[in-house]
Design an enzyme around this catalytic site. Sequence first.
Site, short mmCIF file in Angstrom:
data_model
loop_
_atom_site.label_atom_id
_atom_site.label_comp_id
_atom_site.label_asym_id
_atom_site.label_seq_id
_atom_site.Cartn_x
_atom_site.Cartn_y
_atom_site.Cartn_z
N CYS A 134 0.83 -1.21 0.00
CA CYS A 134 0.00 0.00 0.00
C CYS A 134 0.86 1.25 0.00
CB CYS A 134 -0.93 0.00 1.21
SG CYS A 134 -1.99 1.46 1.31
N CYS A 137 -0.49 4.09 2.22
CA CYS A 137 -0.27 3.85 3.65
C CYS A 137 1.17 4.15 4.06
CB CYS A 137 -0.60 2.40 4.00
SG CYS A 137 -2.21 1.82 3.44
N ASP A 138 2.12 3.70 3.26
CA ASP A 138 3.51 3.65 3.71
C ASP A 138 4.50 4.48 2.91
OD1 ASP A 138 2.73 1.79 5.68
OD2 ASP A 138 2.91 0.13 4.27
#
Length: 319
Positions: A134, A137-138
């Site tokens: 992701c 997300c990261d």
Amino acid sequence: MSSRRQVVIIGSGPAGLTAAIYAGRANLKPLVIEGHEAGGQLMLTSLVENWPGYRDGIMGPALMEELRAQAKRFGADLVQDQVTAVDLHTRPFSLRTGTAEYAADTVIISTGASARWLGLSSEKALVGRGVSSCATCDGAFFKELPIAVVGGGDTALEEALFLTRFASEVTVVHRRDRLRASKIMQEKAFANPKIRFVWNAVVEDIGDVTKGEVTGITLRDVATGALTSCDVSGVFVAIGHTPNTTLFTGQLEMTPSGYIVTSKGTQTSVPGVFAAGDVQDHVYRQAITAAGSGCMAAMDAEKHLEGVPQHMDEAATPA
């Protein structure tokens, strides 16, 4: 058969636990069957920086534990078991696990979608330590660092383009000599100076497990078998997701790729059955959007139990 429940929730990620919180506050005493991967994909995530209310971020497992505790506080029963069979043709609905059977007036499906991984032992060891599925997300953890994206479809190029906001360089590794992505996505990626491509290659290994962080990848040429190394600090695997919907095949309407079709909020093709989170969302796939749809599913289930038509036009509602 156990006692009949008004609401049974299958899955315990952000969607399932948010549904449990809302159903619990509505005094519906929901039952949550957590599944073998209790907590969902956030249990594999390190620091979550985009969950509202935690300005310094919160660890994924800690966030899920907070949600579990909150659901319990409002009367939800959580069972660590796996649903092995469902019958959505009967009333009440019937659910079976490895140890029990349950009857439900409404069912909320929040079984999520699993990222497809490369299948490497080093990959598994480094998930959350530099290996991710992701970018949203990261990605911010890799400011001015070189990273690799594995894949050749639209998802891979979307991830690569997004990651150029942070990374010093993005290397896209694809096993073929041409991309599967749409033409417009290819044009955008080829035009981005931060993106380079390695063709006809697969990831053979990810280092360094002993250090507990990503330091590079070993690539194998699919034509010659030659091995090369590439220094990167992160690896984003973007070869697709598989919705966890096998249980419901033949009972619910699904897309060709297996995602549950919803309408009028979270209603599935079977009245009284609702779906929330990544199991019905192939676009956003975020913890916060999953939680939002979990809230919707609980409210939809409550209205169904009260006999209120789903999302009745407010204009037609008597004053």
